[in-house]
Design an enzyme around this catalytic site. Sequence first.
Site: not given
Ligand code: 6GU
Length: 277
Positions: A121, A148, A190, A205
Amino acid sequence: MRIDVITIFPEYLEPMRHALLGKAIEQGRLEVGVHDLRNWAEDKHRSVDDSPAGGGPGMVMMPTVWGPALDDVAAKKVPANLESAEAHLNRPRHDELEGIEPKAYEAKEDSELPLLIVPTPAGAPFTQADAQAWSTEEHIVFACGRYEGIDQRVFEDAKKRYRVREVSIGDYVLIGGEVAVLVMSEAIVRLIPGVLGNRRSHEEDSFSDGLLEGPCYTKPRVWRGLEIPEVLLSGNHKLIEAFRKSNSVARTKKVRPDLITRALKEGTISPADLEQS
Ligand code: 6GU
């Protein structure tokens, strides 16, 4: 293309054997390896995590396990072990019927090193442009963290063997990177030349021109009292094109005004297009 995934939950990646990804494997356009990180653990409990330096909650994944795992996978010392779930019918697809040659997106980077994608994230946002650029890669490795996170030195060290990208799929927190790997793999695979069987369908798309696609319809002409918009049945391709464009701009304006600002700046749409939507 070869995709390897390193995870402590290999069964989470089972969906990669199905549908379009399974088909790509069967066509020989894709090889997939899914590897249990614990295969590289050093103790009898097969530990992969330890308490964070500096204290705090949760656990951090250990460099002593991830390092050798990434070394072996970069060198393709582990087999592409995922088989397609089902035999797909060998029927000709749209582009084959129309005599359209599969054509690759232009590769952006010129490097011998495999691409290491780390879902987190805290990463840079994953976009359609990334999916296009990465659809011509020869070898992509995904490193799935849980807990973590992974000791940061793993990625510093991995730069010797990989081009490393820390990537997020959106502004929310998942439990681990596995689902994000499924999301990114679909978006990338894809676009591998020949996989979708209809290049026009990804050239048109949502996002390919920076706008969202408008609504679509099929027969019957009237269903539960609701009609297909007249113009779509007119046979007038110019009018149909204009109708689709104005719907596309209208939908984008309503749900993603941020994309409109960008499309205006990039010249994908004109102020007149905006007026007409
Ligand atoms: Cl790519 N990984 C994780 N663990 N949480 C996320 C993410 C990725 N993208 C948004 N939240």
